[in-house]
Design a protein around this motif. Structure first.
Motif, PDB file in Angstrom:
ATOM      1  N   ASN A 278       0.823  -1.211   0.000  1.00 42.69           N
ATOM      2  CA  ASN A 278       0.000   0.000   0.000  1.00 42.69           C
ATOM      3  C   ASN A 278       0.858   1.262   0.000  1.00 42.69           C
ATOM      4  N   ALA A 279       1.928   1.262   0.796  1.00 42.92           N
ATOM      5  CA  ALA A 279       2.813   2.425   0.833  1.00 42.92           C
ATOM      6  C   ALA A 279       3.520   2.614  -0.507  1.00 42.92           C
ATOM      7  N   LEU A 280       4.014   1.509  -1.091  1.00 40.75           N
ATOM      8  CA  LEU A 280       4.675   1.608  -2.404  1.00 40.75           C
ATOM      9  C   LEU A 280       3.677   1.996  -3.490  1.00 40.75           C
ATOM     10  N   ASN A 281       2.433   1.576  -3.347  1.00 44.39           N
ATOM     11  CA  ASN A 281       1.414   1.927  -4.331  1.00 44.39           C
ATOM     12  C   ASN A 281       1.188   3.433  -4.366  1.00 44.39           C
ATOM     13  N   ASN A 282       1.100   4.066  -3.185  1.00 42.60           N
ATOM     14  CA  ASN A 282       0.941   5.519  -3.145  1.00 42.60           C
ATOM     15  C   ASN A 282       2.174   6.238  -3.666  1.00 42.60           C
ATOM     16  N   LEU A 283       3.347   5.680  -3.403  1.00 42.43           N
ATOM     17  CA  LEU A 283       4.579   6.296  -3.909  1.00 42.43           C
ATOM     18  C   LEU A 283       4.713   6.141  -5.420  1.00 42.43           C
ATOM     19  N   SER A 284       4.142   5.091  -5.987  1.00 43.48           N
ATOM     20  CA  SER A 284       4.333   4.815  -7.417  1.00 43.48           C
ATOM     21  C   SER A 284       3.554   5.771  -8.310  1.00 43.48           C
ATOM     22  N   VAL A 285       2.699   6.607  -7.742  1.00 44.15           N
ATOM     23  CA  VAL A 285       2.005   7.613  -8.549  1.00 44.15           C
ATOM     24  C   VAL A 285       3.011   8.596  -9.139  1.00 44.15           C
ATOM     25  N   ASN A 286       4.111   8.817  -8.453  1.00 40.94           N
ATOM     26  CA  ASN A 286       5.177   9.699  -8.916  1.00 40.94           C
ATOM     27  C   ASN A 286       6.080   8.942  -9.885  1.00 40.94           C
ATOM     28  N   VAL A 313      -3.323  -9.350   0.667  1.00 41.30           N
ATOM     29  CA  VAL A 313      -1.970  -9.177   0.117  1.00 41.30           C
ATOM     30  C   VAL A 313      -2.015  -9.214  -1.412  1.00 41.30           C
ATOM     31  N   GLN A 314      -2.766 -10.154  -1.958  1.00 38.68           N
ATOM     32  CA  GLN A 314      -2.865 -10.263  -3.412  1.00 38.68           C
ATOM     33  C   GLN A 314      -3.520  -9.028  -4.026  1.00 38.68           C
ATOM     34  N   MET A 315      -4.556  -8.515  -3.395  1.00 36.63           N
ATOM     35  CA  MET A 315      -5.204  -7.318  -3.917  1.00 36.63           C
ATOM     36  C   MET A 315      -4.270  -6.118  -3.858  1.00 36.63           C
ATOM     37  N   ALA A 316      -3.525  -5.982  -2.750  1.00 42.03           N
ATOM     38  CA  ALA A 316      -2.575  -4.864  -2.644  1.00 42.03           C
ATOM     39  C   ALA A 316      -1.474  -4.987  -3.698  1.00 42.03           C
ATOM     40  N   GLY A 317      -0.985  -6.215  -3.940  1.00 43.18           N
ATOM     41  CA  GLY A 317       0.024  -6.414  -4.970  1.00 43.18           C
ATOM     42  C   GLY A 317      -0.493  -6.096  -6.369  1.00 43.18           C
ATOM     43  N   LEU A 318      -1.731  -6.494  -6.671  1.00 43.24           N
ATOM     44  CA  LEU A 318      -2.306  -6.206  -7.983  1.00 43.24           C
ATOM     45  C   LEU A 318      -2.486  -4.701  -8.195  1.00 43.24           C
ATOM     46  N   ARG A 319      -2.870  -3.986  -7.152  1.00 46.13           N
ATOM     47  CA  ARG A 319      -2.998  -2.532  -7.288  1.00 46.13           C
ATOM     48  C   ARG A 319      -1.646  -1.878  -7.560  1.00 46.13           C
ATOM     49  N   LEU A 320      -0.601  -2.359  -6.884  1.00 42.65           N
ATOM     50  CA  LEU A 320       0.726  -1.800  -7.133  1.00 42.65           C
ATOM     51  C   LEU A 320       1.192  -2.094  -8.558  1.00 42.65           C
ATOM     52  N   LEU A 321       0.972  -3.324  -9.035  1.00 45.34           N
ATOM     53  CA  LEU A 321       1.361  -3.671 -10.407  1.00 45.34           C
ATOM     54  C   LEU A 321       0.556  -2.872 -11.431  1.00 45.34           C
ATOM     55  N   THR A 322      -0.695  -2.600 -11.139  1.00 46.99           N
ATOM     56  CA  THR A 322      -1.513  -1.796 -12.053  1.00 46.99           C
ATOM     57  C   THR A 322      -0.970  -0.379 -12.168  1.00 46.99           C
ATOM     58  N   ASN A 323      -0.586   0.202 -11.042  1.00 43.88           N
ATOM     59  CA  ASN A 323      -0.010   1.551 -11.085  1.00 43.88           C
ATOM     60  C   ASN A 323       1.335   1.561 -11.805  1.00 43.88           C
ATOM     61  N   MET A 324       2.108   0.519 -11.616  1.00 44.07           N
ATOM     62  CA  MET A 324       3.431   0.475 -12.259  1.00 44.07           C
ATOM     63  C   MET A 324       3.334   0.256 -13.767  1.00 44.07           C
ATOM     64  N   THR A 325       2.219  -0.256 -14.280  1.00 41.62           N
ATOM     65  CA  THR A 325       2.070  -0.514 -15.717  1.00 41.62           C
ATOM     66  C   THR A 325       1.182   0.514 -16.412  1.00 41.62           C
ATOM     67  N   VAL A 326       0.865   1.602 -15.724  1.00 44.18           N
ATOM     68  CA  VAL A 326       0.096   2.658 -16.379  1.00 44.18           C
ATOM     69  C   VAL A 326       0.883   3.245 -17.543  1.00 44.18           C
ATOM     70  N   THR A 327       2.165   3.419 -17.372  1.00 43.47           N
ATOM     71  CA  THR A 327       3.046   3.853 -18.464  1.00 43.47           C
ATOM     72  C   THR A 327       3.675   2.630 -19.132  1.00 43.47           C
ATOM     73  N   ASN A 328       4.305   2.852 -20.272  1.00 46.72           N
ATOM     74  CA  ASN A 328       4.883   1.746 -21.038  1.00 46.72           C
ATOM     75  C   ASN A 328       6.314   1.412 -20.644  1.00 46.72           C
ATOM     76  N   HIS A 329       6.867   2.100 -19.653  1.00 45.45           N
ATOM     77  CA  HIS A 329       8.298   1.967 -19.377  1.00 45.45           C
ATOM     78  C   HIS A 329       8.659   0.629 -18.736  1.00 45.45           C
ATOM     79  N   TYR A 330       7.795   0.088 -17.922  1.00 43.61           N
ATOM     80  CA  TYR A 330       8.175  -1.094 -17.136  1.00 43.61           C
ATOM     81  C   TYR A 330       7.274  -2.297 -17.403  1.00 43.61           C
ATOM     82  N   GLN A 331       6.454  -2.233 -18.448  1.00 41.55           N
ATOM     83  CA  GLN A 331       5.560  -3.345 -18.749  1.00 41.55           C
ATOM     84  C   GLN A 331       6.313  -4.595 -19.173  1.00 41.55           C
ATOM     85  N   HIS A 332       7.445  -4.424 -19.877  1.00 45.43           N
ATOM     86  CA  HIS A 332       8.201  -5.583 -20.357  1.00 45.43           C
ATOM     87  C   HIS A 332       8.763  -6.416 -19.206  1.00 45.43           C
TER      88      HIS A 332
END
Length: 462
Positions: A278-286, A313-332
């Motif tokens: 959850n903490a990393l998810n909020n930080l990943s907006v930046n 835990v699984q839901m929190a992980g999926l939310r973090l991965l969703t935020n990290m894949t909003v851009t195309n930089h880290y999808q690969h």
């Protein structure tokens, strides 16, 4: 009243002797006590006075009431007291004999003398009722108290119903309140009985406080040095709440907070892992924070796939991965997990399905990921998601996923190279089998207007 007493005594002496004298004595004693009772209780409502007068005008109803009182008093004498035993014993002792003596002549089977005694008894009773207006209600008191506790007691004051025991009634009310209070207190669990995760020391900040950079540094130092689960949880929640603000997102990164938070991904405590995500998810907006978090994205993905299905835990992980894949930089970095995502899309519950769809839709919006996406193996049961029984959100997400993949296949020219995809691939399921198109056409008559518009939009692009 003197004439009535003399007439009653003479008639009783001539007819039934000393027994009738005792009956008249009891009746006149009860009348005098009844007068005193209703003089003290002057706050009686006018409706009860009219009811008493109407009852006194009907001697036949009064006779039926006396029979009912006899039955009630007899049963009540055998009932175990529930309140003050002394007060209730007095009530039964005084009400029981009086009622039985009054009702006894009616239960006898006849003779001329007994009939005359019965008639005299009714005359005296009617005179007493006409003067007091409430004599019949007085005879009903003990029976009402014992067998019909839901009925209102005379006087409308609550508590005990016996008229001659006002002191005992007050004591009963007091003792009853004390018993109820003690009983309610005993049912409450003590505050220390709740399971609480105790910490070794009090955390210096509240979790909802907006902290400055020096305070954030103190929280990060505590999180880095402590091994106490409670302290770690409070610190992670505090950092996660502060990371919801853009100025604190930069401050936490500049203070070196991302590695300190991310190291707790390896902990076995599911609560700590959830708060970490959850903490990393909020930080990943930046976007700059994403560059720091990308180092741990594969680890987060693996843990999300192997942890308990549909867990927090699984839901929190999926939310973090969703935020990290909003851009195309880290999808690969997550392309190797495509089959796992589709399996989770089929196996998860309603909320897991929706969150997984949002994650996959992020990949479908990047045409460069289309080949890897449509070539992965997917369960054939995935087609069941195109069913009108699902709610609007799931149907809209699965239709968006199909629409994006269909557009990317056309734009990338993959339709001509269909031979390189296996029959278990997403390409065959969506494009070649034809089953998916039939399912979508069946949704054209969906009752939801938004779903119907989305279906028509997808069908126009086929």
């Amino acid at each position: 009243m003197g004439r009535t007493r003399e007439a009653g005594c003479v008639a009783a002496g001539m007819v039934i002797g000393a027994g009738a004298c005792y009956c008249v004595y009891r009746l006149t004693w009860g009348k005098d006590e009844n007068d005193k009772l209703w003089d003290e209780e002057e706050d009686e409502e006018e409706e009860e006075e009219e009811e008493g007068e109407s009852c006194s005008d009907k001697p036949e109803t009064g006779g039926k009431t006396e029979k009912g009182v006899k039955t009630s008093a007899g049963v009540g004498a055998g009932v175990k007291p529930q309140d003050d035993s002394t007060a209730k014993a007095d009530d039964v002792k005084e009400s029981g004999p009086g009622v039985k003596i009054e009702a006894h002549p009616e239960s006898q089977g006849g003779g001329g003398l007994e009939a005359k005694a019965k008639a005299l008894f009714k005359i005296l009773k009617e005179q007493a009722s006409a003067k007091a207006g409430r004599g019949i209600r007085f005879a009903n008191i003990s029976g009402t108290r014992t067998l019909a506790s839901s009925l209102p007691c005379p006087g409308g004051r609550g508590g005990g119903c016996h008229p001659g025991r006002s002191g005992a009634r007050a004591r009963n009310r007091t003792s009853g309140k004390a018993k109820r209070k003690n009983r309610s207190k005993s049912n409450k669990a003590p505050a220390t009985a709740w399971p609480v995760r105790r910490g070794k020391f009090n955390f210096p900040y509240k979790i909802d406080d907006i902290l400055s950079a020096p305070d954030l540094q103190k929280v990060l130092n505590i999180l880095e040095r402590t091994n106490d689960p409670f302290t770690q949880e409070v610190a992670l929640v505090t950092l996660g709440n502060n990371a919801a603000y853009s100025f604190n997102q930069n401050a936490i990164r500049e203070l070196g907070g991302v590695p300190i938070i991310a190291k707790l991904i390896k902990t076995r405590d599911p609560i700590i892992r959830e708060k970490t995500y959850n903490a990393l998810n909020n930080l990943s907006v930046n976007s700059e924070n994403q560059g720091k978090i990308k180092t741990y994205i594969s680890q987060v993905c693996d843990d999300t796939m192997i942890c308990r299905l549909d867990s927090a835990v699984q839901m929190a992980g999926l939310r973090l991965l969703t935020n990290m894949t909003v851009t195309n930089h880290y999808q690969h970095l997550l392309s190797y997990s495509f089959p796992d995502f589709f399996a989770l899309l089929f196996l998860g519950n309603h909320f897991t399905k929706i969150q997984t769809m949002k994650l996959i839709i992020n990949f479908t919006e990047n045409p460069a990921m289309t080949r890897e996406l449509v070539s992965c193996k997917v369960p054939s049961e995935l087609i069941s998601l195109f069913n009108k029984e699902w709610d609007r959100e799931i149907l809209l997400n699965i239709l968006t996923l199909f629409e994006n993949i269909n557009d990317n296949i056309k734009s990338e020219g993959l339709a001509s190279s269909r031979k390189e995809f296996s029959r278990s691939s997403l390409f065959f399921l969506f494009k070649e089998s034809g089953v998916c198109v039939k399912k979508i056409k069946a949704l054209a008559n969906h009752k939801d207007l938004v779903v119907k518009v989305k279906v028509l939009k997808v069908l126009t692009k086929l």
